[in-house]
Every structure is written in C-alpha cells, then in structure tokens.
Design a protein around this motif. Structure first.
Motif, PDB file in Angstrom:
ATOM      1  N   TYR A 321       0.843  -1.198   0.000  1.00  0.00           N
ATOM      2  CA  TYR A 321       0.000   0.000   0.000  1.00  0.00           C
ATOM      3  C   TYR A 321       0.882   1.253   0.000  1.00  0.00           C
ATOM      4  CZ  TYR A 321      -2.863   3.546   2.443  1.00  0.00           C
ATOM      5  OH  TYR A 321      -3.494   4.698   2.825  1.00  0.00           O
ATOM      6  N   LYS A 323       3.987   1.430  -0.982  1.00  0.00           N
ATOM      7  CA  LYS A 323       4.722   1.504  -2.261  1.00  0.00           C
ATOM      8  C   LYS A 323       3.836   2.072  -3.358  1.00  0.00           C
ATOM      9  CE  LYS A 323       7.815  -2.372  -1.608  1.00  0.00           C
ATOM     10  NZ  LYS A 323       7.873  -3.788  -1.845  1.00  0.00           N
ATOM     11  N   VAL A 324       2.575   1.632  -3.374  1.00  0.00           N
ATOM     12  CA  VAL A 324       1.655   2.089  -4.421  1.00  0.00           C
ATOM     13  C   VAL A 324       1.500   3.604  -4.336  1.00  0.00           C
ATOM     14  CG1 VAL A 324      -0.774   2.084  -5.122  1.00  0.00           C
ATOM     15  CG2 VAL A 324       0.385  -0.071  -4.683  1.00  0.00           C
ATOM     16  N   LEU A 325       1.305   4.105  -3.124  1.00  0.00           N
ATOM     17  CA  LEU A 325       1.120   5.558  -2.983  1.00  0.00           C
ATOM     18  C   LEU A 325       2.389   6.302  -3.383  1.00  0.00           C
ATOM     19  CD1 LEU A 325      -0.935   5.884   0.322  1.00  0.00           C
ATOM     20  CD2 LEU A 325      -1.741   5.768  -2.026  1.00  0.00           C
ATOM     21  N   ALA A 326       3.553   5.724  -3.035  1.00  0.00           N
ATOM     22  CA  ALA A 326       4.820   6.395  -3.345  1.00  0.00           C
ATOM     23  C   ALA A 326       5.125   6.343  -4.840  1.00  0.00           C
ATOM     24  CB  ALA A 326       5.946   5.735  -2.562  1.00  0.00           C
ATOM     25  N   SER A 327       4.492   5.415  -5.547  1.00  0.00           N
ATOM     26  CA  SER A 327       4.838   5.242  -6.967  1.00  0.00           C
ATOM     27  C   SER A 327       4.137   6.263  -7.859  1.00  0.00           C
ATOM     28  CB  SER A 327       4.463   3.831  -7.428  1.00  0.00           C
ATOM     29  OG  SER A 327       3.050   3.733  -7.489  1.00  0.00           O
ATOM     30  N   CYS A 328       3.274   7.089  -7.271  1.00  0.00           N
ATOM     31  CA  CYS A 328       2.508   8.039  -8.082  1.00  0.00           C
ATOM     32  C   CYS A 328       3.470   9.042  -8.749  1.00  0.00           C
ATOM     33  CB  CYS A 328       1.518   8.773  -7.194  1.00  0.00           C
ATOM     34  SG  CYS A 328       0.633  10.025  -8.084  1.00  0.00           S
ATOM     35  N   CYS A 329       3.183   9.343  -9.991  1.00  0.00           N
ATOM     36  CA  CYS A 329       4.082  10.251 -10.725  1.00  0.00           C
ATOM     37  C   CYS A 329       4.030  11.655 -10.090  1.00  0.00           C
ATOM     38  CB  CYS A 329       3.663  10.306 -12.178  1.00  0.00           C
ATOM     39  SG  CYS A 329       1.905  10.558 -12.330  1.00  0.00           S
ATOM     40  N   PRO A 330       5.139  12.420 -10.193  1.00  0.00           N
ATOM     41  CA  PRO A 330       5.154  13.756  -9.581  1.00  0.00           C
ATOM     42  C   PRO A 330       4.116  14.676 -10.240  1.00  0.00           C
ATOM     43  CG  PRO A 330       7.206  13.278 -10.773  1.00  0.00           C
ATOM     44  CD  PRO A 330       6.358  12.068 -10.895  1.00  0.00           C
ATOM     45  N   LEU A 331       3.629  15.627  -9.481  1.00  0.00           N
ATOM     46  CA  LEU A 331       2.644  16.557 -10.044  1.00  0.00           C
ATOM     47  C   LEU A 331       3.288  17.387 -11.158  1.00  0.00           C
ATOM     48  CD1 LEU A 331       0.959  17.773  -6.749  1.00  0.00           C
ATOM     49  CD2 LEU A 331      -0.025  16.282  -8.487  1.00  0.00           C
TER      50      LEU A 331
END
Ligand SMILES: Cc1cc2nc3c(=O)[nH]c(=O)nc-3n(C[C@H](O)[C@H](O)[C@H](O)COP(=O)(O)O)c2cc1C
Length: 332
Positions: A321, A323-331
């Motif tokens: 969970y 890791k998934v949140l951290a994998s989001c592309c930068p704004l």
C-alpha cells in the motif's frame, strides 16, 4: 499439456467454466455453451424470491434488506420475458442434464434460512452435479452488526450443505470486514468451494425524474484484480476450492487467476458480448501462455503467484500500500 482440473469433485477438461447467466434460461443456451467450449456450466439462479413470494419469511427478509431485493431482481432485466417458475426451472435442469455432457452446477440464490432451502434437494434430484449457493445481501440496517450478517450467511450455508449430498460452492460479495476469517467459517460448514465475488450492482439516479434507475453494465477486466488478489491471499490458507468470477475477458485474466490459486475461472460478461465460442478463444490463449512459459499442467501453474509463502501477508499488504502511494508520478 494437461489442462484437466477438478472442481467440486467433478472432472473437468479444463478450468474455464460458464458462470450463471441468462444463457441457461433455455435449453439451447446450455448446448451453445457446451459447443463453445465451457468445461462446466453454472445454471442461472433459482431465487428465494421466486420460491417464497407469498410467504412470511420473505417479509422478514424484505424488512431487513429491501435494497438487496431490488438488486437481486436486477439479474432479471427482462424478467417478464424469461423468468421461470421453480417447477419449470427444475424441468429445464433435468432436460439439460439429458442433452449436455459437461457437468451442470445448479444455482440457488437467497439469503435467509427458510423453506426455499428445500429446493437444494430438488435441484439435486433434478440431476445437478453440484450446487452453487449465491448469498447477495446489502446490510442497510445500522442496527445489524457484521457478526449478525455473517451468522445469517453461515446458518443458510449450513442448512443447504446439510440438505444435499452433492458438493456445495458459496458465492458472495467482497464486502466483509475479515474475509479470511469468514472463509474459514464457510469451510467449517462443509461447503467445498468459494466463488469470488458477486459484483455489487449499483443503481444510478435519473436527475430529470429523480428516480432510482437499476443498471446492469457488463464487467470490465480490471474487476478481476480484486478477485485475483483475494484468491492469492486465501490460497493454501483455507481448505476450500477458489473459483474466480468477475472481469475475466481474456486468457490474461484466466492465467492470473490460476496463478493466484483459482481452481476454475468463470466467464459471463465476455461470453454475452462475444458469444459462447469465446471459451475456445480464451482456452487457446491459456494454452499459448503455458507453452511459452513451459508449464505442462494447470496444476503446476496453480498458486505460483499466491501469498502462500508470505509469512505475514497483512504486513506485506501494508508495505504494498505504501509503495503504491509512493509510486505516483510527480505533479506537473
Ligand atoms: C445478465 C446477467 C445475469 C446474471 N444472472 C446470475 C444469476 O442468475 N445467478 C448468479 O449467481 N449470478 C448471475 N450473474 C452474475 C454472473 O454469474 C457473474 O458472476 C458476474 O457477471 C461476474 O462475472 P463476469 O465478469 O464474467 O460477467 C449474472 C450476470 C449477468 C450479466
């Protein structure tokens, strides 16, 4: 290459099964599914509401779950056209058994323990090779606890399991607080399989008429992920066969389901869209994958992507969970 599999004590040519759908409301639908390549067929459900329409037990159930009743009826978008009486349902099953050589799994669909459960035995007598019990219930009453809902489910499962000799599979939705624990309790009833998961049929509002519109959209492949995830979590942890229903449209989802640990993989939406011959197409994709990766049997593939060897699945899930949140592309 050995595609054979067993499910509910039945010998199947391969693991692709037709889940309950309107195709089995007529004899020719069974024949088309068999010709199309389904290894077994789940017949459309016989509903508690069909059986008990006049009886007091239904009032009790409606009192606690009127929305569930509406949702259950949404399986019958053209109810007036094809809804069968219980007697005609049993008769169709008996005739289908005479004409079709793949196993037929009857489906009983309800929630409260009551006289309708008697139909489990009648479906067995009509020739069903196994029985799928579908429990679809949306607990809308704030006074009703999760424990009470589970007790109601388990009570009904137990009553059905005790009334037949054929193996029983249990089909439910995913909205449980502790699904693994519930699965373990299903195992204790003597049921042989869990079918994961019912789709949650969500009604829409019509903003002009301000009315609630029941909608039945066919599934999308992404819906298989929730099921595959839970199958991977439960595989090897409960003594139940696990069947995947929901979102299987191609060989890809079928392969993932089997690798997660599914005993069989079921299809309805894709077959309604592409016709019963789609079973053969998905089977070819499954074979091609196995050939490419060097798998000689379905058994060899089953569960290789499960959580069986993960010592602490809950911690693993929590880490995933994050890791998934951290994998989001930068704004931007
Ligand atoms: C038109 C329609 C009718 C259905 N009828 C039943 C039914 O009678 N009993 C049941 O358990 N499931 C029923 N289902 C649910 C399917 O068996 C299946 O579980 C669900 O559609 C998810 O699988 P899919 O993504 O392959 O469609 C029905 C689904 C559709 C689309």
């Amino acid at each position: 290459m050995d595609l054979r599999t067993t499910y509910l004590g039945l010998e199947l040519e391969h693991p692709l099964v037709a889940s309950a759908s309107p195709l089995t409301e007529r004899l020719d639908g069974f024949l088309r599914l068999e010709d199309g390549g389904a290894a077994a067929i789940v017949m459309h459900s016989l509903f508690e509401e069909q059986i008990l329409e006049e009886e007091a037990a239904l009032d009790h159930y409606l009192h606690y779950g009127h929305e569930s009743y509406a949702e259950a009826l949404s399986y019958f978008p053209r109810a007036h056209e094809y809804r069968l009486t219980p007697e005609r349902h049993l008769d169709l099953l008996a005739r289908a058994k005479e004409r079709v050589s793949v196993p037929i799994i009857a489906s009983l669909n309800g929630v409260s323990r009551g006289g309708w459960v008697e139909y489990a035995r009648l479906l067995e007598e009509a020739g069903a090779d196994a029985l799928e019990l579908n429990l679809y219930y949306i607990p809308t009453d704030p006074a009703l606890s999760g424990a009470e809902v589970e007790a109601m489910y388990l009570d009904t499962i137990q009553a059905v399991v005790e009334s037949v000799r054929i193996p029983v599979a249990v089909k439910v939705g995913h909205a449980f607080t502790a699904f693994a624990h519930f699965a373990k309790r299903v195992e204790a009833t003597g049921a042989k399989a869990l079918v994961l998961f019912n789709r949650f049929y969500q009604s829409d509002f019509d903003l002009e008429t301000l009315s609630v519109v029941p909608t039945l959209s066919l599934s999308q492949p992404y819906e298989s992920l929730l099921r595959i995830h839970w199958i991977a979590l439960l595989f090897g942890r409960v003594d139940l066969e696990l069947a995947l229903t929901g979102g299987v449209h191609s060989g890809k989802e079928a392969v993932k389901g089997l690798m997660a640990g599914a005993q069989v993989v079921m299809m309805t939406s894709a077959v309604l869209q592409r016709g019963p011959g789609h079973f053969c197409a998905v089977l070819s994709e499954l074979k091609a994958f196995m050939e490419e990766k060097g798998y000689e049997s379905v058994q060899e593939m089953r569960g290789v992507m499960s959580y069986q060897k993960v010592a602490e699945p809950a911690a693993f899930e929590r880490a995933n969970y994050l890791k998934v949140l951290a994998s989001c592309c930068p704004l931007p």
